[in-house]
Design a protein around this motif. Sequence first.
Motif, PDB file in Angstrom:
ATOM      1  N   THR A 158      38.498 -39.788  18.808  1.00 39.48           N
ATOM      2  CA  THR A 158      39.220 -39.443  19.817  1.00 39.48           C
ATOM      3  C   THR A 158      40.730 -40.362  19.939  1.00 39.48           C
ATOM      4  O   THR A 158      40.344 -41.656  19.312  1.00 39.48           O
TER       5      THR A 158
ATOM      6  N   LEU B 228      40.067 -26.544  19.071  1.00 40.90           N
ATOM      7  CA  LEU B 228      41.132 -27.140  19.624  1.00 40.90           C
ATOM      8  C   LEU B 228      41.634 -28.245  18.662  1.00 40.90           C
ATOM      9  O   LEU B 228      42.846 -28.194  18.461  1.00 40.90           O
ATOM     10  N   PHE B 229      40.630 -28.908  18.041  1.00 39.57           N
ATOM     11  CA  PHE B 229      41.099 -29.898  16.970  1.00 39.57           C
ATOM     12  C   PHE B 229      41.862 -29.116  15.804  1.00 39.57           C
ATOM     13  O   PHE B 229      42.595 -29.595  15.084  1.00 39.57           O
TER      14      PHE B 229
ATOM     15  N   THR C 222      47.435 -34.454  15.911  1.00 39.82           N
ATOM     16  CA  THR C 222      48.113 -34.690  17.409  1.00 39.82           C
ATOM     17  C   THR C 222      46.910 -35.009  18.330  1.00 39.82           C
ATOM     18  O   THR C 222      47.283 -35.465  19.469  1.00 39.82           O
ATOM     19  N   LEU C 223      45.778 -34.564  18.291  1.00 41.90           N
ATOM     20  CA  LEU C 223      44.650 -34.695  19.229  1.00 41.90           C
ATOM     21  C   LEU C 223      43.753 -35.501  19.099  1.00 41.90           C
ATOM     22  O   LEU C 223      42.831 -35.954  19.794  1.00 41.90           O
TER      23      LEU C 223
ATOM     24  N   MET D  52      49.983 -26.316  26.251  1.00 38.49           N
ATOM     25  CA  MET D  52      49.871 -27.240  24.966  1.00 38.49           C
ATOM     26  C   MET D  52      50.130 -28.579  25.248  1.00 38.49           C
ATOM     27  O   MET D  52      49.461 -29.580  24.977  1.00 38.49           O
TER      28      MET D  52
ATOM     29  N   ALA E   5      50.206 -29.796  28.520  1.00 39.65           N
ATOM     30  CA  ALA E   5      49.279 -30.452  29.326  1.00 39.65           C
ATOM     31  C   ALA E   5      47.914 -31.050  28.540  1.00 39.65           C
ATOM     32  O   ALA E   5      47.506 -32.117  28.848  1.00 39.65           O
ATOM     33  N   ILE E   6      47.601 -30.057  27.490  1.00 39.63           N
ATOM     34  CA  ILE E   6      46.352 -30.437  26.845  1.00 39.63           C
ATOM     35  C   ILE E   6      46.686 -32.027  25.907  1.00 39.63           C
ATOM     36  O   ILE E   6      45.549 -32.900  26.196  1.00 39.63           O
ATOM     37  N   LYS E   7      47.805 -32.011  25.312  1.00 40.31           N
ATOM     38  CA  LYS E   7      48.291 -33.253  24.704  1.00 40.31           C
ATOM     39  C   LYS E   7      48.015 -34.222  25.684  1.00 40.31           C
ATOM     40  O   LYS E   7      47.399 -35.479  25.162  1.00 40.31           O
TER      41      LYS E   7
ATOM     42  N   ALA F 202      46.526 -34.856  28.240  1.00 33.56           N
ATOM     43  CA  ALA F 202      45.081 -35.038  28.747  1.00 33.56           C
ATOM     44  C   ALA F 202      44.114 -35.778  27.763  1.00 33.56           C
ATOM     45  O   ALA F 202      43.331 -36.722  28.274  1.00 33.56           O
ATOM     46  N   LEU F 203      44.155 -35.257  26.459  1.00 31.66           N
ATOM     47  CA  LEU F 203      43.741 -36.043  25.551  1.00 31.66           C
ATOM     48  C   LEU F 203      44.282 -37.183  24.783  1.00 31.66           C
ATOM     49  O   LEU F 203      43.433 -38.077  24.145  1.00 31.66           O
TER      50      LEU F 203
END
Lengths: 472, 472
Positions: A170, A194-195, A201-202, A449, A451-453, A455-456
Amino acid sequence: MTDLIARLRAAVGDAHVLTEGDLAAYEQDWRKRMRGKALAVVRPASTQEVAAVVRACAEAGAPIVPQGGNTGMVVGSTPDASGREVVLSLKRMNQVRHIDPANMTVTADAGCVLQNLQEVTEAAGHLFPLSLAAEGSCTIGGNLATNAGGTQVLRYGNTRDLCLGLEVVTAQGEIWDGLSGLRKDNTGYDLRDLFIGSEGTLGVITGATMKLYPLPAATLTAWAAVPSLEAAVSLLGLAQQTLGASLTGFEVMGQFALSLVAKHYPQQRVPFLQETPFCVLLENADQESEAHARAQFERLLETALEQGLVTDAVVAENIAQARQLWHVRESIPLAQADEGLNIKHDISIPVSRIPQFCSETGALLTSHIPGVRLVNFGHLGDGNLHYNVQAPEGGDAAAFLSEREIEVNTLVYDQVQKFDGSISAEHGIGLLKAEKLPHHKSPVALGMMRAIKLALDPGNLLNPGRVLGSLR
Amino acid sequence: MTDLIARLRAAVGDAHVLTEGDLAAYEQDWRKRMRGKALAVVRPASTQEVAAVVRACAEAGAPIVPQGGNTGMVVGSTPDASGREVVLSLKRMNQVRHIDPANMTVTADAGCVLQNLQEVTEAAGHLFPLSLAAEGSCTIGGNLATNAGGTQVLRYGNTRDLCLGLEVVTAQGEIWDGLSGLRKDNTGYDLRDLFIGSEGTLGVITGATMKLYPLPAATLTAWAAVPSLEAAVSLLGLAQQTLGASLTGFEVMGQFALSLVAKHYPQQRVPFLQETPFCVLLENADQESEAHARAQFERLLETALEQGLVTDAVVAENIAQARQLWHVRESIPLAQADEGLNIKHDISIPVSRIPQFCSETGALLTSHIPGVRLVNFGHLGDGNLHYNVQAPEGGDAAAFLSEREIEVNTLVYDQVQKFDGSISAEHGIGLLKAEKLPHHKSPVALGMMRAIKLALDPGNLLNPGRVLGSLR
């Protein structure tokens, strides 16, 4: 940054932190669209080393560019020109870890070269069906990060569909061991998918468990002349009805694309070239026998001839002939390069709407640029066209590219959007298409997208700017 | 809350905001494990109405429980006892919107009942292969929210694998139109697969575009006695090699599970019941003809008999016989209920490790609870067992459940973890297993799941507590 280099050296060994010499293989993208400058190229040998590298970079605030075989088409795995980005190469993590024959799975390091994975699993009696032009250089980790497509998607799906589990480092430098060999697991969100396709990028994919399939008893190839794209679409439906899952390939090629192969590789024989606007290459992988495969193919092609979907067809008599037919298909990208640079598009459209898309878009292009030539070919079974626009006969290809690229891209991508298509079917976004994405993707999707970026990867350290552009 | 009710009534009409009368159908879960109390049951008729409902609830801070057919197994779609939660029923959005024959896709409202979707697409000449026990009541939106499995997963995958695009109302009440009919689209993160299987905690699925397949020319069913689970696993490999993708079903059933069918439904004939510890039901869906399907099945079973993988076998002569065989398989859940409540597990294990898992776990259970009986059956081809633990012969089933459930669950789930399996193969987590999840899922994965939940639903309004438990 000296501290960071020292920490990286401590993590992976001095010999595997490259800062000097010719780093072009790491700093230049496959299509030679951009050349960047890395702070360092780091080559860890294990998942633990990858985690240590990520932690060191995170603490130093240094952006990380994960890299596999560096064969991507959209400048997603090379550093920018700032000299601040660390290239994290997975190439030393290149082992096939484990084959589980009864579970029909293989687990491999991310840096395992695709062709190696194909060969090792075939030697063990299984098929790993992912197949694409760069297979001799690309890595399974890169295939996963970009959700690579290729020639077997019609039957086996994209790379996403072949993956059961991932191991990922991660953005915080933690290791997620998600190397599941399970075909069913409904315990929470689908982090794996998701990955996959997130282009580094994640998180950094370090290993994967992939599905295997039985080797077919026989694989046959046919080449058919079709009178129109409408006929090609109908032939696809008939072939799926007749062959079911044995239909493993359905490639369409326009006459101009094929004429470039005949022109630049005169030793190759292109069947039906003069007679037809489009040809289709079909592949039939049969679990029973070659005789059965041939009978099935003949049944299909006879019906197609009767229905006028096909005007002529040939089934390869042996493997050498089959290779020759595939070689014609695979020579199109090289032949168009020999003809001169062109403006490339890797698009997808619902299969049913491809004929109308092509006729409308071709007419628009011709009205804008008289004499323009279309190198139109692709995986029709997946709705995926490589719809490339070549300068008029005798024109200056380089000048055409520099003067017309933006105009042509805008025209083609607006048409793609009108037909509910995608501006990147299998190549991804990378840096090359990051600016275009907001014009062709729903703001709601882009908002999720981002928001997820955040968050991780709240520090925006993993491949920043790729896919989503600036997050500000 | 009066304001909220008024707003909900304005959004969907008075008749579709239920606050009084018998709301058991909405407030009680399918397995009758828990009964909750809703603030209101809201039944919007369109995506725009769903968005208005979500916005109204978000502004009032009222939690939302999305609900389809309410046939889930893990208490994921009913309200808690607080009386604060709004049930958002999708059942009025029940239309098949569009079939695209050449693209082999169907687009439907989330509330469309699965069986209706099967029938409408079959009438149009296509197969929609998702099939499961609750198909007469469950909805495609619920199937997607829980990533439902069923009996055709071996060939066609879970619900996830059948979906090309989604329409979703976000936690902010925005509409994401992701109703793509594309088989390839690499333009950013895979939001579709993130919503699929998230059990209503990330967004409300309102529509979907699903894949269709050609109808098979013939579907045959066989029933085989196998001497052991090891033999069943080997038979699976042989069947996949022989039949390829035509193998559409591979169900295993233990002798005790079958004996309950014979006991409680004496009119049913259970082949080979006394002779063998396990039976396997195989399904072969052929694109060519019934004669071909039969020849292929016979070829497979002859080889299996020669190799000792099968001791006896029968191929159904006609559709009625095939239905009888499937009926035996499908009667197991009912027969075990007639025998008395038992402790249920919906687990998956890598196929290769199932024999050892079953022998070890069975021995452990027997040593803890002398005389305990195992109702062991499931989708072996997917590694998915319904591994249910029944009280000893003549014991009090209710007392067994209340006294032994925690102990048995702990034992079985610890074994599942030891064998790299999943504690929920196809049923999901819901409220029922939310407490158990942290004991069996990596903290890194859980951390990412929580971060994603908070990124997309920062107010924790969508199905709070389900899947992830408390976020504090």
